[in-house]
Design a protein around this motif. Structure first.
Motif, mmCIF file in Angstrom:
data_model
loop_
_atom_site.group_PDB
_atom_site.id
_atom_site.type_symbol
_atom_site.label_atom_id
_atom_site.label_comp_id
_atom_site.label_asym_id
_atom_site.label_seq_id
_atom_site.Cartn_x
_atom_site.Cartn_y
_atom_site.Cartn_z
ATOM 1 N N LEU A 97 0.997 -1.077 -0.012
ATOM 2 C CA LEU A 97 -0.028 0.004 0.052
ATOM 3 C C LEU A 97 0.978 1.226 0.068
ATOM 4 O O LEU A 97 1.759 1.316 0.791
ATOM 5 C CB LEU A 97 -0.906 -0.065 1.433
ATOM 6 N N TRP A 98 0.733 2.184 -1.025
ATOM 7 C CA TRP A 98 1.758 3.075 -1.280
ATOM 8 C C TRP A 98 0.945 4.488 -1.293
ATOM 9 O O TRP A 98 -0.332 4.539 -1.684
ATOM 10 C CB TRP A 98 2.478 3.103 -2.505
ATOM 11 N N SER A 99 1.450 5.636 -0.713
ATOM 12 C CA SER A 99 1.018 6.893 -0.970
ATOM 13 C C SER A 99 1.893 7.749 -1.255
ATOM 14 O O SER A 99 2.985 7.884 -0.948
ATOM 15 C CB SER A 99 0.573 7.336 0.743
ATOM 16 N N ASP A 100 1.413 8.737 -2.327
ATOM 17 C CA ASP A 100 2.434 9.866 -2.552
ATOM 18 C C ASP A 100 2.990 10.446 -1.727
ATOM 19 O O ASP A 100 3.844 11.498 -1.770
ATOM 20 C CB ASP A 100 2.000 10.751 -3.732
ATOM 21 N N VAL A 101 2.455 10.810 -0.420
ATOM 22 C CA VAL A 101 2.893 11.434 0.539
ATOM 23 C C VAL A 101 3.991 10.780 1.512
ATOM 24 O O VAL A 101 5.041 11.571 1.756
ATOM 25 C CB VAL A 101 1.748 12.051 1.887
ATOM 26 N N THR A 102 3.669 9.650 1.550
ATOM 27 C CA THR A 102 4.499 8.726 2.755
ATOM 28 C C THR A 102 5.385 7.808 2.071
ATOM 29 O O THR A 102 6.266 7.160 2.683
ATOM 30 C CB THR A 102 3.933 8.169 3.932
ATOM 31 N N GLY A 103 5.215 7.191 0.910
ATOM 32 C CA GLY A 103 5.584 6.097 0.336
ATOM 33 C C GLY A 103 4.982 4.753 0.747
ATOM 34 O O GLY A 103 3.565 5.039 0.961
ATOM 35 N N VAL A 104 5.665 3.733 0.971
ATOM 36 C CA VAL A 104 5.087 2.541 1.245
ATOM 37 C C VAL A 104 4.556 2.650 2.542
ATOM 38 O O VAL A 104 5.211 2.934 3.639
ATOM 39 C CB VAL A 104 6.085 1.209 0.949
ATOM 40 N N LEU A 105 3.313 2.233 2.846
ATOM 41 C CA LEU A 105 2.631 2.290 4.184
ATOM 42 C C LEU A 105 2.944 0.855 5.010
ATOM 43 O O LEU A 105 3.013 0.845 6.335
ATOM 44 C CB LEU A 105 1.212 2.534 4.172
ATOM 45 N N ASN A 106 2.828 0.032 4.494
ATOM 46 C CA ASN A 106 2.749 -1.253 5.253
ATOM 47 C C ASN A 106 4.067 -1.951 5.218
ATOM 48 O O ASN A 106 5.064 -1.291 4.845
ATOM 49 C CB ASN A 106 1.871 -2.479 4.468
#
Length: 93
Positions: free
Chosen positions: A61-70
């Protein structure tokens, strides 16, 4: 049934979409889930319909704000660096 990392996509009765990643293959930190366990998690969250997508090292799971979340498992370390290249993604805006 064996526990593995899982990626689940589903929606609730209000039409909200859920993207769920269940980490696994990290003894003592993330056990993963069987298909029935992933279905149970979806029911607990109130999902009307859910689909188990590819799991294992493809579960990220990836977010452009934080990168990989899991904590993807391909590098065998409990960190955010173990993702693998995959040909499919789901994008939400």
């Amino acid at each position: 049934f064996k526990r593995h990392p899982r990626t689940v996509f589903g929606y609730d009765d209000k039409g909200y979409a859920y993207m769920i990643v269940i980490d696994g293959r990290h003894k003592g930190q993330a056990a993963g889930a069987t298909i029935p366990e992933a279905a149970f998690i979806a029911r607990i969250l109130g999902l009307e319909a859910a689909l188990n997508l590819d799991g294992g090292g493809s579960s990220a799971l990836w977010s452009d704000v934080t990168g990989v979340l899991n904590y993807p498992c391909d590098n065998k370390s409990f960190d955010h660096q173990g993702e693998r290249r995959v040909p499919n993604i789901i994008i939400a805006r």
